[in-house]
Design a protein around this motif. Structure first.
Motif, PDB file in Angstrom:
ATOM      1  N   PRO A 180      46.740  43.304  26.402  1.00  0.00           N
ATOM      2  CA  PRO A 180      48.008  42.674  27.418  1.00  0.00           C
ATOM      3  C   PRO A 180      48.892  43.064  28.055  1.00  0.00           C
ATOM      4  O   PRO A 180      49.946  42.484  28.936  1.00  0.00           O
ATOM      5  CB  PRO A 180      48.714  42.271  26.261  1.00  0.00           C
ATOM      6  CG  PRO A 180      49.215  43.443  25.557  1.00  0.00           C
ATOM      7  CD  PRO A 180      47.795  44.131  25.050  1.00  0.00           C
ATOM      8  N   THR A 181      48.683  44.534  28.518  1.00  0.00           N
ATOM      9  CA  THR A 181      50.302  44.841  29.063  1.00  0.00           C
ATOM     10  C   THR A 181      50.010  44.740  30.820  1.00  0.00           C
ATOM     11  O   THR A 181      50.940  45.468  31.439  1.00  0.00           O
ATOM     12  CB  THR A 181      50.343  46.661  28.812  1.00  0.00           C
ATOM     13  OG1 THR A 181      48.961  47.126  29.500  1.00  0.00           O
ATOM     14  CG2 THR A 181      50.353  46.936  27.492  1.00  0.00           C
ATOM     15  N   GLY A 182      49.046  44.278  31.264  1.00  0.00           N
ATOM     16  CA  GLY A 182      48.582  43.984  32.585  1.00  0.00           C
ATOM     17  C   GLY A 182      48.957  45.779  33.255  1.00  0.00           C
ATOM     18  O   GLY A 182      48.524  45.921  34.511  1.00  0.00           O
ATOM     19  N   THR A 183      48.029  46.651  32.354  1.00  0.00           N
ATOM     20  CA  THR A 183      47.929  48.409  33.098  1.00  0.00           C
ATOM     21  C   THR A 183      46.949  48.138  34.449  1.00  0.00           C
ATOM     22  O   THR A 183      45.578  47.557  33.615  1.00  0.00           O
ATOM     23  CB  THR A 183      47.943  49.098  31.828  1.00  0.00           C
ATOM     24  OG1 THR A 183      49.381  49.756  31.623  1.00  0.00           O
ATOM     25  CG2 THR A 183      47.742  50.608  32.735  1.00  0.00           C
ATOM     26  N   VAL A 184      46.843  48.334  35.084  1.00  0.00           N
ATOM     27  CA  VAL A 184      45.594  49.062  35.982  1.00  0.00           C
ATOM     28  C   VAL A 184      45.395  50.183  36.119  1.00  0.00           C
ATOM     29  O   VAL A 184      45.799  51.364  36.496  1.00  0.00           O
ATOM     30  CB  VAL A 184      45.556  48.192  37.430  1.00  0.00           C
ATOM     31  CG1 VAL A 184      44.439  48.665  38.731  1.00  0.00           C
ATOM     32  CG2 VAL A 184      45.832  46.808  37.361  1.00  0.00           C
TER      33      VAL A 184
ATOM     34  N   THR B  50      44.972  41.381  40.402  1.00  0.00           N
ATOM     35  CA  THR B  50      45.330  43.169  40.108  1.00  0.00           C
ATOM     36  C   THR B  50      46.151  43.208  41.878  1.00  0.00           C
ATOM     37  O   THR B  50      45.939  42.663  42.473  1.00  0.00           O
ATOM     38  CB  THR B  50      44.581  44.307  40.074  1.00  0.00           C
ATOM     39  OG1 THR B  50      43.695  44.222  41.769  1.00  0.00           O
ATOM     40  CG2 THR B  50      43.566  44.366  38.755  1.00  0.00           C
ATOM     41  N   ALA B  51      47.367  43.572  41.386  1.00  0.00           N
ATOM     42  CA  ALA B  51      48.235  43.505  42.793  1.00  0.00           C
ATOM     43  C   ALA B  51      47.841  45.035  43.264  1.00  0.00           C
ATOM     44  O   ALA B  51      48.391  45.304  43.987  1.00  0.00           O
ATOM     45  CB  ALA B  51      49.931  43.347  41.966  1.00  0.00           C
ATOM     46  N   THR B  52      46.841  45.944  42.426  1.00  0.00           N
ATOM     47  CA  THR B  52      46.775  46.909  42.659  1.00  0.00           C
ATOM     48  C   THR B  52      45.346  47.301  42.775  1.00  0.00           C
ATOM     49  O   THR B  52      44.934  46.526  42.947  1.00  0.00           O
ATOM     50  CB  THR B  52      47.717  48.379  42.239  1.00  0.00           C
ATOM     51  OG1 THR B  52      47.164  49.362  42.728  1.00  0.00           O
ATOM     52  CG2 THR B  52      47.275  48.206  40.584  1.00  0.00           C
ATOM     53  N   LYS B  53      45.015  48.379  44.041  1.00  0.00           N
ATOM     54  CA  LYS B  53      43.354  48.790  43.614  1.00  0.00           C
ATOM     55  C   LYS B  53      42.808  48.587  41.940  1.00  0.00           C
ATOM     56  O   LYS B  53      42.901  49.829  41.344  1.00  0.00           O
ATOM     57  CB  LYS B  53      42.987  49.943  44.313  1.00  0.00           C
ATOM     58  CG  LYS B  53      41.198  49.896  44.081  1.00  0.00           C
ATOM     59  CD  LYS B  53      41.149  51.324  45.603  1.00  0.00           C
ATOM     60  CE  LYS B  53      39.499  51.892  45.251  1.00  0.00           C
ATOM     61  NZ  LYS B  53      39.328  52.978  45.702  1.00  0.00           N
ATOM     62  N   PHE B  54      41.792  48.094  42.073  1.00  0.00           N
ATOM     63  CA  PHE B  54      40.773  47.952  41.637  1.00  0.00           C
ATOM     64  C   PHE B  54      40.064  48.813  41.180  1.00  0.00           C
ATOM     65  O   PHE B  54      39.085  48.841  42.134  1.00  0.00           O
ATOM     66  CB  PHE B  54      40.503  46.694  40.347  1.00  0.00           C
ATOM     67  CG  PHE B  54      39.502  46.647  39.446  1.00  0.00           C
ATOM     68  CD1 PHE B  54      39.677  46.737  37.711  1.00  0.00           C
ATOM     69  CD2 PHE B  54      38.529  46.585  39.787  1.00  0.00           C
ATOM     70  CE1 PHE B  54      38.985  47.011  37.266  1.00  0.00           C
ATOM     71  CE2 PHE B  54      37.262  46.537  39.013  1.00  0.00           C
ATOM     72  CZ  PHE B  54      37.702  46.589  36.890  1.00  0.00           C
ATOM     73  N   VAL B  55      39.318  49.339  40.313  1.00  0.00           N
ATOM     74  CA  VAL B  55      38.429  50.341  40.104  1.00  0.00           C
ATOM     75  C   VAL B  55      37.453  50.649  38.942  1.00  0.00           C
ATOM     76  O   VAL B  55      37.859  50.435  37.716  1.00  0.00           O
ATOM     77  CB  VAL B  55      39.032  52.397  39.711  1.00  0.00           C
ATOM     78  CG1 VAL B  55      37.412  53.144  39.792  1.00  0.00           C
ATOM     79  CG2 VAL B  55      39.832  52.755  40.820  1.00  0.00           C
ATOM     80  N   PRO B  56      36.464  49.582  39.412  1.00  0.00           N
ATOM     81  CA  PRO B  56      35.057  49.686  38.112  1.00  0.00           C
ATOM     82  C   PRO B  56      34.886  50.989  37.331  1.00  0.00           C
ATOM     83  O   PRO B  56      35.015  51.696  38.347  1.00  0.00           O
ATOM     84  CB  PRO B  56      34.933  49.124  39.225  1.00  0.00           C
ATOM     85  CG  PRO B  56      34.351  48.612  40.192  1.00  0.00           C
ATOM     86  CD  PRO B  56      36.100  49.817  40.635  1.00  0.00           C
ATOM     87  N   TYR B  57      34.786  50.564  36.246  1.00  0.00           N
ATOM     88  CA  TYR B  57      34.670  51.776  35.140  1.00  0.00           C
ATOM     89  C   TYR B  57      33.031  52.289  35.598  1.00  0.00           C
ATOM     90  O   TYR B  57      32.773  53.855  35.614  1.00  0.00           O
ATOM     91  CB  TYR B  57      34.613  51.626  33.463  1.00  0.00           C
ATOM     92  CG  TYR B  57      34.357  52.530  33.164  1.00  0.00           C
ATOM     93  CD1 TYR B  57      35.573  54.039  32.709  1.00  0.00           C
ATOM     94  CD2 TYR B  57      32.815  53.057  32.549  1.00  0.00           C
ATOM     95  CE1 TYR B  57      34.759  55.095  32.328  1.00  0.00           C
ATOM     96  CE2 TYR B  57      32.218  54.054  31.324  1.00  0.00           C
ATOM     97  CZ  TYR B  57      33.752  55.216  31.927  1.00  0.00           C
ATOM     98  OH  TYR B  57      32.880  55.846  30.945  1.00  0.00           O
ATOM     99  N   LEU B  58      32.460  51.775  35.929  1.00  0.00           N
ATOM    100  CA  LEU B  58      30.665  52.323  36.576  1.00  0.00           C
ATOM    101  C   LEU B  58      30.751  53.462  37.672  1.00  0.00           C
ATOM    102  O   LEU B  58      29.791  53.739  38.133  1.00  0.00           O
ATOM    103  CB  LEU B  58      29.820  50.806  36.599  1.00  0.00           C
ATOM    104  CG  LEU B  58      29.898  49.839  35.695  1.00  0.00           C
ATOM    105  CD1 LEU B  58      28.459  49.496  35.570  1.00  0.00           C
ATOM    106  CD2 LEU B  58      29.987  51.050  33.900  1.00  0.00           C
ATOM    107  N   SER B  59      31.809  52.861  39.112  1.00  0.00           N
ATOM    108  CA  SER B  59      32.179  53.335  39.859  1.00  0.00           C
ATOM    109  C   SER B  59      32.393  54.758  39.178  1.00  0.00           C
ATOM    110  O   SER B  59      31.896  55.995  40.645  1.00  0.00           O
ATOM    111  CB  SER B  59      33.293  52.819  40.342  1.00  0.00           C
ATOM    112  OG  SER B  59      34.872  53.003  40.239  1.00  0.00           O
TER     113      SER B  59
END
Length: 377
Positions: A167-171, A201-210
């Motif tokens: 629930p924290t919203g951490t990216v 997201t309000a910032t860049k999301f990084v896919p884990y598989l990347s």
């Protein structure tokens, strides 16, 4: 137009979904992850066109994966391989299937608590044990805790990564995810990433598989475009996990809704403008919530997350006990999620859904303040 400003409270109360029917009508619901929005026009059109054609049979083809591929390239600069995807009924059922592919039937599952309660429910229903790796006070991954959890869980276990974190919203950052991949490999732990909130997201999301070729991911358009009632999701394998995904039983692909897949595909392909308007509205609501809490409930601690549409509120200073949501419900007639089911670190917290109108957020905080005043007077 801001999608969060289109519906009145009276209109929302006509809905028959869980958010609006679980509690009596005098309760204001700001809890479960449903958004108070109309469907994006391309999504609504895809559904009505399918119904007009009678196109309500079994799903087929790779259109969903191709739409996600284009969306991921545009939004995250990530090249998703369509051939390493599989349709699954929804994200959590997909998670269960990924566990079966990469670990033995009683392998423990590591989670970063506090975390989405179904992580505990689904793992428990499989007869597996949850090993908690608490987040740090900053709501980010605490790698000392994570390593301890990996050691406790043992080689051959699984790490269910929530990214962005609910629930924290951490990216999670690219550096954090690279460290996750490294530590997991060192301890012989496979990583399955729940990335259902990735578009929000309000910032860049990084896919884990990347950053991790041996990982598995679950993605869906359901959260970002409010499609929980139209079941569909995609399981995605990194290049080193392709053989794992190939072992997925063919019958798993029978579970998703064909109409759901059409809706999700339209959302990813044509719903970008609507999503951008939603993201802007959510930013406004986060600022509004900060201001309201500062004015009416200064004892509540709120660190706005950069992802999801959820707010994780620390109510411990209010002196309302382990479950303040019960006080807010009984004394203020406002429904929030109790923090307790989110695991260790959830006592004294509540989760609030910000995917609603500013007027409803304002009313919710007013009711929360009323409840606190009643108990403290």
């Amino acid at each position: 137009m801001n999608p969060l400003r289109q519906l009145t409270l009276d209109q929302l109360r006509q809905r028959t979904s869980m958010k609006w029917r679980y509690y009596p009508e005098d309760v204001l619901p700001v809890w479960v992850a449903e958004m108070d929005v109309l469907l994006a026009e391309p999504v609504a059109r895809a559904i009505t066109d399918a119904v007009a054609r009678g196109d309500t049979g079994y799903p087929a083809g790779t259109g969903y994966a191709e739409a996600l591929q284009a969306f991921a390239k545009q939004r995250w600069d990530w090249e998703l391989a369509v051939e390493r995807t599989a349709i699954v009924p929804d994200v959590m059922l997909g998670v269960v299937e990924m566990f079966r592919l990469v670990s033995h039937r009683d392998a423990p599952v590591v989670v970063n608590c506090p975390v989405y309660p179904p992580f505990y429910h689904f793992v428990g229903s499989m007869g597996r044990r949850v090993v908690e790796a608490p987040l740090g006070d900053d709501h980010r991954i605490d790698f000392d805790n994570l390593e301890r959890a990996f050691v406790q869980a043992g080689r051959g276990s699984v790490y269910l990564l929530c990214s962005p974190h609910n629930p924290t919203g951490t990216v999670h950052t690219e550096a954090e995810l690279e460290q996750v991949a490294q530590v997991a490999r060192e301890h012989g732990v496979r990583v399955v990433a729940d990335e259902i909130h990735a578009p929000i997201t309000a910032t860049k999301f990084v896919p884990y598989l990347s950053v991790a070729g041996d990982g598995l991911s679950l993605m869906s358009a359901s959260k970002a475009w409010n499609l929980a009632g139209l079941k569909a999701a995609l399981a995605i394998a990194g290049p080193d996990a392709a053989e794992d995904l190939k072992r997925l039983p063919e019958e798993v692909s029978h579970g998703p809704s064909h109409v759901g897949i059409l809706a999700h595909t339209a959302a990813l392909r044509d719903g970008g403008d609507w999503l951008d308007a939603l993201l802007a509205g959510l930013d406004e609501n986060r600022r509004l919530l900060q201001d309201l809490l500062a004015a009416e409930l200064p004892g509540v601690r709120y660190r706005p997350g950069q992802g999801t549409y959820l707010a994780w509120l620390d109510c411990r200073e209010l002196g309302l006990g382990d479950d303040p949501s019960e006080v807010f419900l009984q004394q203020g007639r406002v429904a929030l999620n109790s923090g307790i089911p989110f695991g260790t670190g959830g006592k004294g917290f509540v989760r609030m859904n910000l995917a609603t109108s500013p007027e409803i957020i304002t009313e919710a905080v007013t009711r929360m303040a009323t409840a606190w005043n009643k108990t403290s007077s």
